[in-house]
Design an enzyme around this catalytic site. Structure first.
Site, PDB file in Angstrom:
ATOM      1  N   LYS A 107      15.093   3.175 -55.571  1.00 27.60           N
ATOM      2  CA  LYS A 107      16.123   2.736 -54.630  1.00 27.60           C
ATOM      3  C   LYS A 107      15.897   3.396 -53.288  1.00 27.60           C
ATOM      4  O   LYS A 107      15.383   4.511 -53.200  1.00 27.60           O
ATOM      5  CB  LYS A 107      17.513   3.125 -55.143  1.00 27.60           C
ATOM      6  CG  LYS A 107      18.629   2.239 -54.622  1.00 27.60           C
ATOM      7  CD  LYS A 107      18.658   0.913 -55.346  1.00 27.60           C
ATOM      8  CE  LYS A 107      19.873   0.093 -54.975  1.00 27.60           C
ATOM      9  NZ  LYS A 107      19.983  -1.136 -55.767  1.00 27.60           N
ATOM     10  N   GLY A 200      37.030  -7.512 -55.916  1.00 29.16           N
ATOM     11  CA  GLY A 200      35.931  -7.840 -55.005  1.00 29.16           C
ATOM     12  C   GLY A 200      35.436  -9.250 -55.233  1.00 29.16           C
ATOM     13  O   GLY A 200      34.882  -9.546 -56.292  1.00 29.16           O
ATOM     14  N   VAL A 201      35.653 -10.130 -54.245  1.00 28.82           N
ATOM     15  CA  VAL A 201      35.218 -11.527 -54.397  1.00 28.82           C
ATOM     16  C   VAL A 201      34.282 -11.920 -53.256  1.00 28.82           C
ATOM     17  O   VAL A 201      34.468 -12.920 -52.582  1.00 28.82           O
ATOM     18  CB  VAL A 201      36.417 -12.500 -54.506  1.00 28.82           C
ATOM     19  CG1 VAL A 201      37.057 -12.406 -55.861  1.00 28.82           C
ATOM     20  CG2 VAL A 201      37.446 -12.240 -53.398  1.00 28.82           C
ATOM     21  N   GLY A 202      33.264 -11.080 -53.061  1.00 25.82           N
ATOM     22  CA  GLY A 202      32.210 -11.399 -52.102  1.00 25.82           C
ATOM     23  C   GLY A 202      31.243 -12.381 -52.725  1.00 25.82           C
ATOM     24  O   GLY A 202      31.630 -13.275 -53.479  1.00 25.82           O
ATOM     25  N   VAL A 204      28.940 -12.151 -55.168  1.00 25.72           N
ATOM     26  CA  VAL A 204      28.883 -12.186 -56.629  1.00 25.72           C
ATOM     27  C   VAL A 204      30.252 -12.481 -57.226  1.00 25.72           C
ATOM     28  O   VAL A 204      30.410 -13.388 -58.048  1.00 25.72           O
ATOM     29  CB  VAL A 204      28.324 -10.870 -57.199  1.00 25.72           C
ATOM     30  CG1 VAL A 204      28.408 -10.858 -58.723  1.00 25.72           C
ATOM     31  CG2 VAL A 204      26.878 -10.672 -56.761  1.00 25.72           C
TER      32      VAL A 204
END
Length: 364
Positions: A107, A200-202, A204
């Site tokens: 990463k 979280g509804v970005g 994905v």
């Protein structure tokens, strides 16, 4: 003739200036090795001209070159940045192993404190990736987008995820994982009327909500980004709650799809769900939370297994096996079922079972 000669002279002069500029950028790039126990290699790279400040952590390469994205984030200090890179790189080792691809874990964390995102910034980052000679393959991550990767690809050949969209495969893998989890708990993989609370509804979380809507699930969502909520309202029906109250929602499945540490010592006793299946990395504050969930009969689907659809898609791009992505995504549910059944048999928490199985594959 004089004008032609003048133009040629100016062209040569500009080319020379561009060459000098490139050489100055290369000379301003500094790469320092950080020797961290348990990691194959960790480097800290800086560039005074472009503002680059990044840590690349290569955790383990026994299965193949390290594959993991570059996170572009605002870190308060170097130690926070380094810790994030180390933690995420190890998680990628486990994810890439447990989902069955032949890549190690790595990463990169780019610090954007007081720095603007520019093409030059990502090109200098790519110089570091290129200098690692293929031991680390980079892709996108939080706040690193396709246009950033395109800039990287101008400098390094070890850049992936440009020609494949990862949020779709990630959400679909989560959907299959939810079906497997529900089947484990209720002996039925039908998600009709199953209540899923999504944090979280970005990219994905939003796609996951749409898949659940098609399956006639009951959906509750929360997001700090109101634009995401308003956009989703135009496409599907759902209930809305605050990010703070999402984790106290009485439901079948809680799905953390934002940043990590969502399940922690402060909210674990307030959980009113049967299971946790989400896209966020490092959802548990620490491994003891997994043990607590196990003892309190809340089924935890290990995040690095169920959110592996994106990296499966990138591996397919690298291996030129895009036609097999759907088949690989369905296997996420099968692999999760194996983890859940082993946890039930042994009494060991699911996060520790998944970790053990990942290391068994790496060391086999």
């Amino acid at each position: 003739m004089a004008n032609i000669a003048y133009n040629i002279c100016m062209l040569n002069k500009n080319n020379n200036l561009n060459q000098i500029s490139k050489e100055e950028n290369i000379m301003s790039l500094k790469i320092t090795d950080l020797f961290i126990k348990g990691y194959d290699r960790v480097v800290h790279a800086t560039d005074e001209i472009t503002g680059l400040d990044c840590v690349i952590a290569i955790h383990n390469t026994k299965l193949g070159p390290a594959l993991g994205g570059v996170r572009s984030w605002i870190y308060e200090n170097f130690e926070e940045q380094k810790a994030d890179a180390l933690r995420l790189a190890e998680a990628m080792t486990l994810k890439n192993s447990v989902c069955g691809i032949d890549f190690g874990g790595g990463k990169a964390c780019l610090n954007l404190t007081n720095i603007k995102k520019t093409p030059e910034l990502y090109q200098s980052y790519a110089e570091v990736v290129e200098a690692l000679k293929g031991s680390y393959l980079t892709a996108g991550d939080v706040n690193t987008f396709k246009e950033d990767l395109i800039e990287c690809s101008k400098v390094s050949k070890y850049v992936y995820g440009i020609n494949v969209e990862t949020s779709g495969p990630t959400s679909k893998g989560l959907f299959f994982a939810m079906k497997a989890t529900n089947n484990f708990i209720c002996n039925n993989d039908d998600l009709k009327n199953i209540h899923v609370a999504i944090s979280g509804v970005g990219k994905v979380g939003g796609k996951l909500a749409k898949l659940l809507s098609k399956a006639n699930a009951k959906i509750t969502v929360a997001s700090i980004n109101k634009d995401h909520i308003e956009k989703l309202k135009k496409e599907i029906n759902f209930s809305e709650t605050s990010p703070k109250d999402l984790f106290t929602t009485k439901c079948d499945i809680i799905s953390p799809c934002a940043l990590g540490g969502a399940i922690n010592a402060l909210n674990k006793n307030k959980l009113q769900c049967k299971s946790i299946v989400g896209a966020a990395n490092n959802q548990l504050e620490d491994s003891t939370i997994g043990e607590w969930l196990n003892k309190n009969n809340i089924v935890y689907a290990p995040d690095y297994l169920v959110n592996s659809g994106g990296v499966i898609a990138i591996a397919s791009e690298i291996n030129k096996t895009e036609n097999l992505i759907e088949e690989q995504l369905k296997k996420i549910g099968d692999r999760l079922t194996s983890v859940l059944e082993e946890s039930k048999r042994s009494g060991e928490s699911t996060n520790l079972v998944a970790k053990r199985l990942a290391w068994e594959r790496i060391n086999s």
